[in-house]
Motif scaffolding. Structure first.
Motif, mmCIF file in Angstrom:
data_model
loop_
_atom_site.group_PDB
_atom_site.id
_atom_site.type_symbol
_atom_site.label_atom_id
_atom_site.label_comp_id
_atom_site.label_asym_id
_atom_site.label_seq_id
_atom_site.Cartn_x
_atom_site.Cartn_y
_atom_site.Cartn_z
ATOM 1 N N LEU A 296 0.831 -1.208 0.000
ATOM 2 C CA LEU A 296 0.000 0.000 0.000
ATOM 3 C C LEU A 296 0.866 1.259 0.000
ATOM 4 N N CYS A 297 1.962 1.236 0.716
ATOM 5 C CA CYS A 297 2.898 2.366 0.670
ATOM 6 C C CYS A 297 3.466 2.528 -0.737
ATOM 7 N N GLY A 298 3.780 1.402 -1.364
ATOM 8 C CA GLY A 298 4.275 1.454 -2.737
ATOM 9 C C GLY A 298 3.227 1.993 -3.699
ATOM 10 N N PHE A 299 1.960 1.590 -3.523
ATOM 11 C CA PHE A 299 0.875 2.127 -4.353
ATOM 12 C C PHE A 299 0.805 3.652 -4.234
ATOM 13 N N TYR A 300 0.908 4.134 -3.012
ATOM 14 C CA TYR A 300 0.826 5.574 -2.780
ATOM 15 C C TYR A 300 1.927 6.312 -3.564
#
Length: 306
Positions: A296-300
């Motif tokens: 999810l951090c990578g998606f952001y």
């Protein structure tokens, strides 16, 4: 500024706020419906459906609903897309990809497929955008891609260390389907085909597979599972994860714009893990949770423009 001008400005602001709120609600609803489709797949396989059975529920009902629209727009050239392009899109983003994806849930828990597939779709999309569409990849997006790979490595470690060869096989299946969907998205952009038009065509073309299913498998197996379970799959696959989610996401894009609406598909992994926990009793393991947070951090980062 007179009262009429200030009143008109306030009315415009209220209308803009209402449209933005509608866009957010529709985007979150679309993400939830996609998550319920993942959870429905896992549940369906547990109660005895085969991946092919689920494929029928996913595409037949929406295909029947969309058929009049495609006939009206022109079946001879598939709404202007063309048969060759339509068939290519059907393979990469339609029943072929879905069948492979459903098979993956036979080997790994819900938390694997629901994270790995969209993550690899994002990674593949960035790669194809740079190599095929010649788009510039910002430093933020490149950093996001690296973080996503790290999150996938965490989830993959669980398969290697705790599930075994079946887990690795299942994870690789979702890597494949994620990359297929990335190819689907790249072709949509390259051919300038709207997602709505592609969805209409894919669902209608999928009706061509129904006679093959009836001739080779028949209806006896899914009928034996019961009306209730078939109704659940018809709702989860054929309505919520299909046309309903597509329509709501399209409304979200119209109200918020493409960049802001792109946040909602990134919510699908977390919502899928949550619905799987609440509805199916499959809580995420520590490694799955760590991988999910990392992804999810990578998606952001990957969705930022700078």
């Amino acid at each position: 500024m007179d009262q009429r001008t200030s009143g008109a400005g306030a009315l415009t602001q209220n209308n803009d706020a209402t449209q933005a709120l509608l866009g957010v609600v529709c985007g979150l609803s679309a993400a939830l419906f996609w998550a319920l489709g993942f959870a429905g797949t896992r549940h369906g396989l547990k109660v005895g459906f085969t991946p092919v059975d689920l494929l029928v529920h996913r595409y037949v009902w929406s295909g029947i609903a969309f058929l009049p629209l495609v006939l009206r727009a022109g079946i001879s050239d598939l709404c202007g897309i063309g048969w060759a392009r339509g068939l290519a899109l059907m393979v990469l983003g339609g029943p072929v990809m879905s069948l492979i994806s459903y098979t993956g849930f036979l080997f790994v828990p819900l938390g694997h497929g629901s994270v790995i597939q969209p993550s690899c779709a994002t990674l593949g999309g960035l790669l194809l955008a740079a190599a095929f569409l010649k788009e510039r990849i910002s430093a933020s997006r490149l950093t996001g891609a690296i973080v996503i790979v790290g999150g996938l490595g965490v989830i993959g470690a669980e398969s290697i260390g705790h599930i075994g060869i079946d887990g690795v096989q299942g994870d690789l299946i979702f890597v494949l389907t994620g990359l297929m969907f990335a190819g689907f998205g790249a072709l949509l952009r390259h051919w300038r085909v709207s997602a709505v038009s592609a969805a209409l065509v894919i669902n209608v073309l999928s009706l061509l597979l129904l006679p093959i299913y009836l001739a080779t498998v028949g209806l006896a197996h899914i009928a034996a599972i019961g009306l209730t379970e078939n109704a659940i799959q018809a709702l989860a696959q054929g309505v919520l994860a299909g046309p309903a989610a597509l329509y709501l996401f399209a409304v979200s894009v119209q109200r918020l714009g493409v960049a802001r609406a792109a946040v909602f598909p990134a919510c699908v992994p977390a919502l899928t893990v949550l619905t799987g926990w609440l509805l199916l009793g499959e809580p995420p393991t520590a490694l799955q949770a760590a991988g999910l947070v990392t992804v999810l951090c990578g998606f952001y980062l990957a969705q930022r423009q700078s």
